[in-house]
Structure formats: C-alpha cells, structure tokens
Design a protein around this motif. Sequence first.
Motif, short mmCIF file in Angstrom:
data_model
loop_
_atom_site.label_atom_id
_atom_site.label_comp_id
_atom_site.label_asym_id
_atom_site.label_seq_id
_atom_site.Cartn_x
_atom_site.Cartn_y
_atom_site.Cartn_z
N ASP A 1 -33.49 14.44 -6.39
CA ASP A 1 -34.02 14.05 -7.70
C ASP A 1 -32.91 14.14 -8.75
O ASP A 1 -32.56 15.23 -9.20
CB ASP A 1 -35.20 14.96 -8.06
CG ASP A 1 -35.87 14.53 -9.36
OD1 ASP A 1 -35.43 13.54 -9.96
OD2 ASP A 1 -36.84 15.20 -9.76
N TYR B 1 -33.91 21.50 -9.74
CA TYR B 1 -35.25 21.88 -9.27
C TYR B 1 -35.25 21.93 -7.74
O TYR B 1 -34.74 21.03 -7.07
CB TYR B 1 -36.27 20.86 -9.76
CG TYR B 1 -37.71 21.23 -9.46
CD1 TYR B 1 -38.43 22.02 -10.34
CD2 TYR B 1 -38.33 20.78 -8.30
CE1 TYR B 1 -39.75 22.35 -10.08
CE2 TYR B 1 -39.64 21.12 -8.02
CZ TYR B 1 -40.35 21.90 -8.92
OH TYR B 1 -41.65 22.23 -8.66
N TYR C 1 -37.25 21.53 -4.53
CA TYR C 1 -38.46 21.00 -3.91
C TYR C 1 -38.65 21.59 -2.53
O TYR C 1 -37.66 21.92 -1.84
CB TYR C 1 -38.37 19.47 -3.78
CG TYR C 1 -38.42 18.74 -5.10
CD1 TYR C 1 -39.64 18.39 -5.66
CD2 TYR C 1 -37.26 18.40 -5.78
CE1 TYR C 1 -39.70 17.71 -6.87
CE2 TYR C 1 -37.30 17.72 -6.98
CZ TYR C 1 -38.53 17.38 -7.53
OH TYR C 1 -38.58 16.71 -8.72
N THR D 1 -40.33 17.96 -13.72
CA THR D 1 -39.77 19.10 -13.00
C THR D 1 -38.47 19.58 -13.65
O THR D 1 -38.03 20.71 -13.39
CB THR D 1 -39.51 18.75 -11.52
OG1 THR D 1 -38.76 17.52 -11.45
CG2 THR D 1 -40.82 18.58 -10.78
N TYR E 1 -47.43 16.30 -6.38
CA TYR E 1 -46.49 15.92 -7.44
C TYR E 1 -46.88 14.55 -7.99
O TYR E 1 -47.37 13.68 -7.26
CB TYR E 1 -45.06 15.86 -6.90
CG TYR E 1 -44.43 17.21 -6.67
CD1 TYR E 1 -43.64 17.80 -7.65
CD2 TYR E 1 -44.64 17.90 -5.48
CE1 TYR E 1 -43.06 19.05 -7.44
CE2 TYR E 1 -44.05 19.14 -5.26
CZ TYR E 1 -43.27 19.71 -6.25
OH TYR E 1 -42.70 20.94 -6.04
N CYS F 1 -43.42 14.96 -11.88
CA CYS F 1 -44.11 15.83 -12.83
C CYS F 1 -45.02 16.79 -12.11
O CYS F 1 -45.48 16.54 -10.99
CB CYS F 1 -44.93 15.01 -13.84
SG CYS F 1 -43.97 13.94 -14.90
N VAL F 2 -45.31 17.90 -12.79
CA VAL F 2 -46.32 18.86 -12.35
C VAL F 2 -47.22 19.15 -13.55
O VAL F 2 -46.87 18.82 -14.69
CB VAL F 2 -45.66 20.17 -11.84
CG1 VAL F 2 -44.87 19.90 -10.57
CG2 VAL F 2 -44.78 20.78 -12.93
#
Length: 204
Positions: free
Chosen positions: A107, A113, A115, A167, A191, A199-200
């Motif tokens: 990402d 971030y 994952y 994120t 997600y 996004c979360v």
Amino acid sequence: MNTASQSTFQHSTAMRPKGQKTKSTYFWLTEDDVTEFSGKLHDALPSLSWRCSHPSPDHLVVHHFDSVSDALRCGASPFVSQAFVEFEFSVLQFLFFQPKTLSHVIDNYAPGYRYPPTINMVECGRMAIRWNTQDGDELAQAELATQLKLIWKVFQQTTLPAKVQATAGYAVSGFRIGKHMLEKVKTESLYLKANGPFCVLSES
C-alpha cells in the motif's frame, strides 16, 4: 488577453461545457443493503426502468428490470456488477462491488501500516449521473431534477454517513455505508477501499 492566458481559458472552457452538471455518491453496501434501497426506491419511483449491461461473445446484451437489485443480479461477475437508468437525455449508473480477498498487500498510501498476510476488502461503489441543463426543455429538466432528488433522498434514508479513516491515519469523508455493511465490517474486520486508500472504521 495574451496567448498563454487565451490558451488556458480555451482549455478550461473545453473541459467544462456550458450547462454540464454531475451528481454522484460513493458507498459500501452489501447485497442486503442494495435490496433495501432497491425496494424503497421502487416504491417511491415505480416507473424507473433499470437495465443490466454485460458483454457476450458477439454483442452487448441488455435486459430491462423494475429494480436496481434485479438488474445487478443479471450477468453479474463474482466481483462487480452495474445497472443503469436511462433518462430522456442522460444515464444514471449504479456500480456495485463484492468483497474479495487480497494477499501480501503493498500500500503506497500507507507504507508504514502493517496488514495481515491476507485481508478481506471491498471497493467503494458509485451512483453517478452527468447531464447538461441545456438539453431538452424546462419541463424535462424539472422532471429530471425531481427524479434525481428523490433517488438521492431514498439512498440517504437507507444508508449512513461512513465514519472511516485511511490506514495512513487521516479521516476520509463523503462516503455512505449500508447498515448491513457496517455490521459486516465490525464482525469480519473488512477493509474498505476508498478510491485509492484502504480504510477502517474510525474509533470515535
């Protein structure tokens, strides 16, 4: 006006024809959310005729339906489907994505971030239309405006503002989410893809 300014002006006006308008909304919905919206919209505007549109080996196949949910089911792929409403001088598109699984996500929007090795995600769908206020007469324009206002009103009534953040940590606004999708995200750690960033749900 100098040559550079004139060129910029001509390019600007060419990009935005006089009278052109757009209306759109982005969302995350489950099939149950679509069914709820579809049923209430049919009650509000029973005259709307939705169509599917998907290719066959030799030509474009089009079928007509009374509801958006029926049109979306016709020839849908496992990942994405779309339905359309044809107005007198414009077409509304409803684009809907199914959740899918991704592995080893890279990402660029959030390089820091972490994952999980495998995630479940769903891309945002879109309801959108573009038209020109100079097409047709005043009566036709007024009728289109009334229909669009009602379509968006029903959509607002059957969805919620999405309280999400990328994120990368910043807030993302302007999206809608269905009630069933909201519960699905909470229970399945799904997600949400928002035109680029993952996004979360926001904590607040």
